[in-house]
Design a protein around this motif. Sequence first.
Motif, PDB file in Angstrom:
ATOM      1  N   CYS A 199       0.706  -1.077  -0.436  1.00  0.00           N
ATOM      2  CA  CYS A 199       0.104  -0.109  -0.282  1.00  0.00           C
ATOM      3  C   CYS A 199       1.149   0.997   0.171  1.00  0.00           C
ATOM      4  N   ARG A 225     -15.322  -4.454  -0.671  1.00  0.00           N
ATOM      5  CA  ARG A 225     -14.627  -3.852   0.879  1.00  0.00           C
ATOM      6  C   ARG A 225     -14.130  -5.580   1.048  1.00  0.00           C
ATOM      7  N   VAL A 233     -15.066  -0.170   0.308  1.00  0.00           N
ATOM      8  CA  VAL A 233     -14.026   0.744  -1.026  1.00  0.00           C
ATOM      9  C   VAL A 233     -15.231   0.726  -1.694  1.00  0.00           C
ATOM     10  N   GLU A 234     -14.995   2.272  -2.076  1.00  0.00           N
ATOM     11  CA  GLU A 234     -15.790   2.674  -3.998  1.00  0.00           C
ATOM     12  C   GLU A 234     -14.359   3.083  -4.392  1.00  0.00           C
ATOM     13  N   PRO A 235     -13.915   2.239  -5.946  1.00  0.00           N
ATOM     14  CA  PRO A 235     -12.939   2.164  -6.117  1.00  0.00           C
ATOM     15  C   PRO A 235     -13.009   3.437  -6.956  1.00  0.00           C
ATOM     16  N   VAL A 259      -5.777  -0.683  -7.337  1.00  0.00           N
ATOM     17  CA  VAL A 259      -6.680   0.064  -6.516  1.00  0.00           C
ATOM     18  C   VAL A 259      -6.580   0.987  -5.972  1.00  0.00           C
ATOM     19  N   THR A 261      -8.204   3.654  -3.576  1.00  0.00           N
ATOM     20  CA  THR A 261      -9.493   2.945  -2.667  1.00  0.00           C
ATOM     21  C   THR A 261     -10.464   4.178  -2.608  1.00  0.00           C
ATOM     22  N   LEU A 263     -10.271   6.588   0.552  1.00  0.00           N
ATOM     23  CA  LEU A 263      -9.648   6.076   1.464  1.00  0.00           C
ATOM     24  C   LEU A 263      -8.977   7.058   2.196  1.00  0.00           C
ATOM     25  N   LEU A 269      -7.258   0.458   5.608  1.00  0.00           N
ATOM     26  CA  LEU A 269      -6.378  -0.543   4.696  1.00  0.00           C
ATOM     27  C   LEU A 269      -5.584  -1.283   4.840  1.00  0.00           C
ATOM     28  N   LEU A 275      -9.162  -8.365  -0.674  1.00  0.00           N
ATOM     29  CA  LEU A 275     -10.676  -7.624  -1.058  1.00  0.00           C
ATOM     30  C   LEU A 275     -11.811  -8.238  -1.765  1.00  0.00           C
TER      31      LEU A 275
END
Length: 599
Positions: A199, A225, A233-235, A259, A261, A263, A269, A275
């Motif tokens: 990440c 999710r 998560v809404e990519p 991805v 995310t 966030l 995450l 995922l």
Amino acid sequence: MNQSDIRNFCIIAHIDHGKSTLADCLLEYTGAVANREMQAQHLDSMDLEREKGVTIKASAVRMPWSDGERTWQLNLIDTPGHVDFSYEVTRALTACEGAVLVVDATQGIQAQTLAHLYTAIDLDLEIVPVINKIDLPSAWPDRVAEELESLLGVDADAIPRISAKNHVNIDRVLHAIIRDVPPPAGDPTGPLRSLVFDCHYDSYKGVIAHVRVVDGVLQARQPLRAVNTEVKVEPVEIGCLTPAPAPRSTLETGEVGYVATGLKSVRDLEVGETLTLGQAAAVESLPGYQATKPMVFSGLYPVRAEDYDDLRDSLEKLQLNDAALSIQQEVSHALGFGFRVGYLGLFHMEIIQERLEREYEMDVIFTSPSVQYEVGLTDGTCLFIDSPVDMPEPTRIDYIAEPWCDVSIYTPSEFIGAVMNITTGRRAEVKSQEWLDTERVELTYRMPLSEIIVDFYNELKSATRGFASLDYQFDSYRPSDMVRMDILVNQQPVDAMSVIVHRDKAHPWGQKLVSKMKELIPRQMFQVPIQAALGNKVIARANVRALRKDVLAKCYGGDVTRKRKLLERQKEGKKRMKMVGQVEIPQEAFMSIFSLADD
């Protein structure tokens, strides 16, 4: 892309054996990066990586390549080689089916070569051995091939002999990858499961997760999710790295990509998360990663107290990108509010300091490094402490146990005496000595971790002209005669400079430390004593001389009693100043412990 045409692999090797150079060569050979955009260490995106010549972060890239008959999708993950970043290698290996093992033709198999190899074998990866640097005059490719044959059981003649620097035989490496590394397994029709293996944080797109799609298909703009934490998560965007981010509409089974995310909280995450689709029924999470255990700890404080919140945010963003970092809040009487930070080694600690200063523009103070000790109390309870400040009163302590490690050192035979001299001075116990051939030997020791973390690696390299290699693994805790040594400045203890040392080394360490601090603490209008103490017993002392005004300058005549009176008044004034005076300790004094081994 057909699943059988995908190959996921990483490059593993000892430090300086040519991983990044081979990665550059593969990028250029497959056409993933145009010649005009090519640069050395292309996948090493941080300035620190280029300056120090080492890979710090694992990085992933997609390389399409055609062998004339089929077009293959090669997903490469370049990994670090330094012992402090072994956890990055483990995370990269979990996302692959195969590993290219690069061995230097001039040095042969080294300590980290074996460490990474055994990790790959434990994860059931296919090993593709490659011998690099055959263009050097001192290269012995045939002898190294025989070493690999005895180690892996492969045919020595079938091992590719390459020069990544001069682009020699690179096509043999690609053919070996396609032939030996199996295609990814996984169910393309099953529910989506993708493993987060890295990440990082982006100011515009939030937390960006690097993922390997294990089952199903990952589609853009599809709600996701996290299986373990249930975070929605809404990519914002999905895609692959080529190595620049390239948005895609889908990532299919077996593919590696990213991805975005969206966030904004770095706590939402974690690396090792699974995922899946937001509306999907409960699915079994993928095996994540074992939590890394920090080996070295230090206090971390902002130079200006008002920067505390910024420092906390910076550390959280670093922790998202560096799972081996552990952070806890702590308070020091000398330095105020700060954090207790855990690292995997001193080089890891140095990198974190550099990244805080460069990427986040933070002015910080690091206290002396320490390891985690096991302290048994007289009432039968047991504590694990990593800060000298947390050490209980001596009357309550039954025993103190320190961590010991198994250490493997590979060195040319001519340096055996130099290596033994270094290890003897660091309380090492010899386990074994094994001759690899007529010129190289493997020395195995048990050593306290506290002796390894302070400049042992640099001292070993200096004594062997850079030829020795080192690997160490935690073994167990063993009782030792450890004591807490306090540093007093102007008779006031400075808690941030306290250290835990072995009793036999307390006196020389105390003398070295107060002598070093005497040079670094600026002179005051009064004399400043610097003391090292074990409990109530002072074991070393040095005085910073006072700045003295010449009060007799205007006293031209008269009898001597007048001069004495002026000197006595000056003496009384300095005594009062010493009682109320505050001594400001510069940051260099807190860092002085790092350089003690150099003196």
